[in-house]
Design an enzyme around this catalytic site. Structure first.
Site, PDB file in Angstrom:
ATOM      1  NE  ARG A  39      42.289  28.893  57.820  1.00 20.20           N
ATOM      2  CZ  ARG A  39      41.542  28.113  58.610  1.00 20.20           C
ATOM      3  NH1 ARG A  39      40.375  27.641  58.190  1.00 20.20           N
ATOM      4  NH2 ARG A  39      41.950  27.789  59.809  1.00 20.20           N
ATOM      5  CE1 TYR A  92      43.532  28.694  32.044  1.00 24.89           C
ATOM      6  CE2 TYR A  92      42.612  27.935  34.123  1.00 24.89           C
ATOM      7  CZ  TYR A  92      43.668  28.451  33.398  1.00 24.89           C
ATOM      8  OH  TYR A  92      44.854  28.717  34.024  1.00 24.89           O
ATOM      9  CG  ASP A 164      34.985  29.930  34.432  1.00 21.24           C
ATOM     10  OD1 ASP A 164      34.867  31.170  34.426  1.00 21.24           O
ATOM     11  OD2 ASP A 164      36.077  29.350  34.511  1.00 21.24           O
ATOM     12  CE  LYS A 189      42.825  35.391  34.059  1.00 23.31           C
ATOM     13  NZ  LYS A 189      42.384  34.143  34.592  1.00 23.31           N
TER      14      LYS A 189
HETATM   15  C1  PLP Z   1      37.966  30.985  32.075  1.00 26.46           C
HETATM   16  C2  PLP Z   1      38.927  30.842  33.206  1.00 26.46           C
HETATM   17  N1  PLP Z   1      38.506  30.283  34.354  1.00 26.46           N
HETATM   18  C3  PLP Z   1      39.330  30.127  35.413  1.00 26.46           C
HETATM   19  C4  PLP Z   1      40.651  30.543  35.354  1.00 26.46           C
HETATM   20  C5  PLP Z   1      41.534  30.342  36.542  1.00 26.46           C
HETATM   21  O1  PLP Z   1      41.633  31.541  37.252  1.00 26.46           O
HETATM   22  P1  PLP Z   1      42.897  31.920  38.177  1.00 26.46           P
HETATM   23  O2  PLP Z   1      44.080  32.024  37.270  1.00 26.46           O
HETATM   24  O3  PLP Z   1      42.476  33.211  38.804  1.00 26.46           O
HETATM   25  O4  PLP Z   1      43.065  30.825  39.158  1.00 26.46           O
HETATM   26  C6  PLP Z   1      41.129  31.143  34.199  1.00 26.46           C
HETATM   27  C7  PLP Z   1      42.528  31.597  34.102  1.00 26.46           C
HETATM   28  O5  PLP Z   1      43.018  31.976  33.083  1.00 26.46           O
HETATM   29  C8  PLP Z   1      40.243  31.297  33.099  1.00 26.46           C
HETATM   30  O6  PLP Z   1      40.651  31.854  31.930  1.00 26.46           O
END
Ligand code: PLP
Length: 374
Positions: A39, A92, A164, A189
């Site tokens: 961890r 998101y 992000d 992703k």
């Molecule tokens: C732009 C974006 N940021 C963050 C996330 C969250 O990521 P995770 O599903 O890996 O927790 C997503 C998930 O779809 C996303 O599309």
């Protein structure tokens, strides 16, 4: 026997051994000299964090158990109870849910900033405001933020900019170079790229913030397991090739959809009709990524028919895998928003989001043609 593997093996262990107290003291005296507990650090998660850090041009990173964990880590670095954050309204839905439902309970308030006002934050800033969270290319309407302007505006008000960069990837945009303070990813992703890993990463532009990110990862237990890290590193090695193909295919599909009579609107930054096309071209160095959205008639039956007919775009509410997929923001990623928020953002019944994969593009076009035929 001297074993010298070319690829980092999977250190599938939760803990590491010490011969004696001297070795333990060495661990604490020389961070990075050896490992203690997975961890806190593991060769596989460190390899992933360093690879993303290199790509983003950062000063250090933490690999996390999901993209959500990376967003949480970034918020926790800069905020405490009593603070206030700004968030781009185009975001998101999970990020909005974290801010609305959880961070609010911890005394961190949020105000949403309409996309057009990201570069004039004066009306939104309070004495307790700490940061702005936004996406390079927004989910799901593919709006492109001018990160240099956003960073300048944030810093003018003494705020941090947290970006992000999931949809763009560091191959299309490097937010730290444009002035962001932390850049983060859902590694789930494009970085991992094969729809078989859930992971995240947060990268800081300076060493102190990077150390805090790692510390928060350890204390909150946000860090990533060895196996998931290994898979993500494996995926990352082909990201450059994948993003090129994703971008190439998505542009062809956007062009096809734009002239289709059953499609009311196409949202793709690579189309000259996109409101931020020039910015996207400059900031993205000519690549626009593999995500696009389009608007059908606001009629569930029409949406269902396309979902049911398509063979190459299965309805699978994630994105960025090598295999194409289709998602439905109103019912999945942006379900948690209020109907007013959904309406204001343009997330309506007819909105469909495509994650365009790396299959032969003519096969994808043929599939969409038959799925959209009236
Ligand atoms: C732009 C974006 N940021 C963050 C996330 C969250 O990521 P995770 O599903 O890996 O927790 C997503 C998930 O779809 C996303 O599309």
């Amino acid at each position: 026997m001297h074993i010298n593997p070319k690829i980092t093996p999977i250190y599938q262990t939760s803990v590491f051994k010490f011969a004696d107290l001297n070795e333990l003291e060495q661990y604490f005296a020389e961070p990075g000299s050896r490992y203690l507990y997975s961890r806190n650090g593991n060769p596989n998660s460190d390899e992933l964090a360093e690879a993303v850090n290199q790509l983003e041009g950062g000063a250090g990173a933490v690999a996390t158990g999901s993209g959500m964990a990376a967003i949480f880590a970034a918020m926790a670095v800069y905020c405490q109870a009593g603070d206030h954050v700004l968030c781009a309204a185009d975001i998101y839905g999970g990020s909005a849910a974290l801010l609305n439902a959880e961070l609010s309970r911890m005394g961190i308030a949020v105000t949403y900033v309409p996309f057009e006002q990201l570069y004039d934050l004066q009306p939104f800033v309070q004495p307790t405001t700490r940061l702005l969270l936004c996406e390079t290319i927004s989910n799901p309407l593919l709006r492109v933020a001018d990160l240099r302007r956003a960073a300048e505006e944030c810093h003018r008000h003494g705020l941090k900019l947290v970006v992000d960069n999931t949809f763009a990837t560091p191959l299309i945009t490097k937010p730290l170079a444009l002035g962001a303070d932390i850049v983060l990813h859902s590694v789930t992703k494009y970085i991992a790229g094969h729809s078989d890993v859930t992971a995240g990463a947060a990268v800081a532009g300076d060493a102190d913030t990077a150390a805090r990110l790692r510390q928060i990862g350890v204390f909150y237990g946000l860090t990533l397991s060895p196996m998931e890290s290994w898979l993500a590193v494996r995926g990352l090695k082909t990201m450059r090739l994948r993003v090129r193909e994703h971008s190439h295919n998505a542009l062809a599909i956007a062009q096809f959809l734009a002239q289709h009579s059953g499609v009311r609107e196409v949202y793709y930054p690579g189309l000259p009709t996109h409101a931020q096309h020039a910015l996207a071209a400059e900031q993205g160095q000519g690549q626009f990524g593999g995500m696009l959205s389009f608007l059908l008639a606001d009629d569930e039956a029409v949406v269902n028919r396309v979902m049911q007919r398509s063979q190459r775009f299965p309805f699978a509410p994630s994105l960025a895998g090598v295999d194409s997929s289709l998602s439905y923001p109103l019912g999945t990623s942006h379900r948690a928003l209020s109907p007013e928020q959904q309406q204001a953002l343009g997330i309506t019944v007819g909105l469909v989001r495509l994650s365009v994969g790396i299959e032969p593009v003519e096969e994808l076009l043929a599939d969409l043609e038959q799925a959209l035929a009236s």
